[in-house]
Design an enzyme around this catalytic site. Sequence first.
Site: not given
Length: 191
Positions: A111-112
């Site tokens: 994920g970011h």
Amino acid sequence: ARLADGVIIYGGTYIGRDVCIGANTIIYPNVTIREETTIGSNCIIHAGAAIGSDGFGYTPMDGTWLKIPQVGRVVLGDDVEIGTNTAIDRATFGITRIGRGTKIDNLVQVGHNVRIGEHCALAGMVGIAGSAELEDRVQVGASAAIRGHLIVGEGATVAARGGVTKTVKPGAIVSGFPAIDHQEERRVLVA
């Protein structure tokens, strides 16, 4: 885009603007490397990987979802290997970082704003939510999930299908869902 000496790029691959790829990196077919991504030297990126796509960033507004712009970057250190169909999201702001020597298997979601340290190993189908941090030499078994905004300490191991919902101490071995000390989880299963 800037490619150093000895980079090999197979067919169907997309390289975005301001991408920088280090020497002797191999990029197999149908990889997408989005804008402003930096990839170190001697990396291997397998077919179908997507690096630098938007993170899953939304906020509720008036009964619908408003997209939060994802304007950060992805940086891969030297000697990183990324498996087939793995997705590494760009940061909302700042950098999603994969440390030197880390090996990531197929079908992994990063994920970011995730930070993965050096010489980590992530098996297939691992999912890491936004802003989580894996310190150096962490091992994560297949199909494990790591919640966002927590730390998995240096040298820790997350067993296959483990669900990490809180910070893991350095050197710990955890398993189960929610993930707890592996020996304790074994006793719970026996009971």
